[in-house]
Design an enzyme around this catalytic site. Structure first.
Site, PDB file in Angstrom:
ATOM      1  N   GLU A 110      49.919  12.559 -96.618  1.00  0.00           N
ATOM      2  CA  GLU A 110      48.653  13.306 -96.524  1.00  0.00           C
ATOM      3  C   GLU A 110      48.893  14.798 -96.549  1.00  0.00           C
ATOM      4  OE1 GLU A 110      46.287  10.704 -93.330  1.00  0.00           O
ATOM      5  OE2 GLU A 110      46.070  12.853 -93.134  1.00  0.00           O
ATOM      6  N   CYS A 116      48.283  22.338 -95.236  1.00  0.00           N
ATOM      7  CA  CYS A 116      48.912  21.628 -94.127  1.00  0.00           C
ATOM      8  C   CYS A 116      49.742  20.492 -94.706  1.00  0.00           C
ATOM      9  CB  CYS A 116      47.831  21.088 -93.199  1.00  0.00           C
ATOM     10  SG  CYS A 116      48.472  20.109 -91.847  1.00  0.00           S
TER      11      CYS A 116
END
Ligand code: SAH
Length: 339
Positions: A89, A102
């Site tokens: 992710e 991120c």
């Protein structure tokens, strides 16, 4: 075959010398990869045909495979990448100061923090340097955006994958690489104290964030198993020594959990713990994770907690929530795929 994105400039120089190639070729390759964002060795037109063939036989140069992409109302974009043995992710956030990515450092996580969705899937392995670099490359290329800031706060404990993390940082920070300034890179850890010491000795001005989330050992022991291995006194000493060595201000992350760590007494204990350290506290709204049963603090508790820290002269900010409508919490999207 190994990915070319695994290599720092120094390591590429070593490997090129072994392949019988000139050192300066590495600068050219770096420029193709990180300045011009080519996706094939054939596009590296100032290299000889022979070298391009050699590179093709030696390294891969493929982006990550996008399995899913979600765009939030607030502009946050969340990617789910498919790798052979799982999903990675990555989240892109838009701030007034730039685009911040991120990134994830491991497949799963072993730290076992009670409130976190990531740990529901145990660590399968560390990501390779290339897989971490490729999160930045693939998102940047997919959106045609320049990523100005990187935070290593995705799934996993970055200091549990230290060598790959550091190579990743060397690549994205290098002036011939993505040239993302060290001060624009933040690594977040749950508190692996020995690695905090190593990180202090790297001589690079990267930011450090500590996931503290508790004002005393009793609460932290319950929330974060790592605290039983490295309790808060030891962690404080590591933070202090890091600050002394680097002269950098450290971020203290503190998720406010309703009725657990969000009372005035906790704010006072936290202020006491942080007294004398060059830090600021970043209060994080908890993203509810169905499986865990913790809840976000009430607005009134957040305000009171914050005011108490201010009164006690502790620097404090509140993190804005991003991507709430797209499974914003760490590990949530991936879990829906695998869990
Ligand atoms: N292992 C590292 C980095 C990954 S976690 C670390 O512990 O810092 C990144 C940050 O998100 C940590 O501060 C973590 O505690 C926080 N986090 C985890 N689950 C969350 C949730 N459900 N809501 C808000 N923050 C969360």
């Amino acid at each position: 075959m190994k990915s070319i994105y695994d290599l720092t400039l120094d390591n590429m120089e070593k490997e090129f010398l072994e392949l019988g190639e000139k050192k300066f070729r590495t600068s050219q390759v770096f420029e193709w990869l990180y300045r011009k964002h080519v996706t094939s060795f054939d596009d590296m037109t100032n290299l000889s045909q022979g070298l391009r063939e050699l590179l093709k036989q030696t390294y891969t140069l493929s982006p990550l495979e996008i399995s899913q992409k979600q765009r939030s109302q607030d502009g946050t974009v969340k990617y789910l990448f498919k790798v052979e043995d799982g999903y990675i992710e990555t989240v892109l956030m838009t701030h007034p100061y730039g685009k911040s990515l991120c990134v994830t450092s491991q497949l799963g996580c072993n730290m076992g923090c009670q409130f976190c969705a990531s740990g529901l899937l145990k660590k399968k392995r560390n990501l390779t340097t290339a897989e971490i670099v490729n999160q930045v490359m693939t998102v940047g290329n997919d959106l045609g955006e320049t990523i100005t800031h990187v935070v290593v706060m995705g799934i996993g404990e970055p200091f549990d994958n230290y060598d790959h993390l550091m190579d990743f940082i060397r690549i994205i920070n290098h002036p011939k690489g993505l040239a993302i300034g060290a001060r624009h890179i933040t690594v977040s850890t749950c508190g692996l104290t020995k690695r905090i010491a190593d990180y202090a000795n790297e001589g690079i001005q990267i930011n450090l964030a500590i996931s503290l989330h508790a004002p005393n050992d009793e609460i932290r022991d319950q929330l974060m198993p790592i605290n039983k291995v490295h309790p808060m006194d030891e962690l404080r000493a590591a933070i202090q020594s890091y600050i002394e060595k680097t002269n950098r201000r450290v971020t203290i992350e503190y998720i406010l959990l309703r009725g657990i760590n969000d009372e005035l007494i906790h704010a006072r204990q936290l202020a006491h713990y942080l007294r004398g350290l060059n830090v600021y506290v970043n209060l994080i709204p908890y993203n509810n994770v169905d499986e865990h049963g913790y809840q976000q603090s009430l607005r009134t508790s957040v305000d009171a907690f914050k005011d108490e820290l201010i009164r006690l002269k502790i620097n404090v900010t509140e993190r804005k929530e991003h991507g709430r409508d797209i499974d914003g919490a760490c590990g949530q999207l991936r879990m829906k795929k695998e869990g």
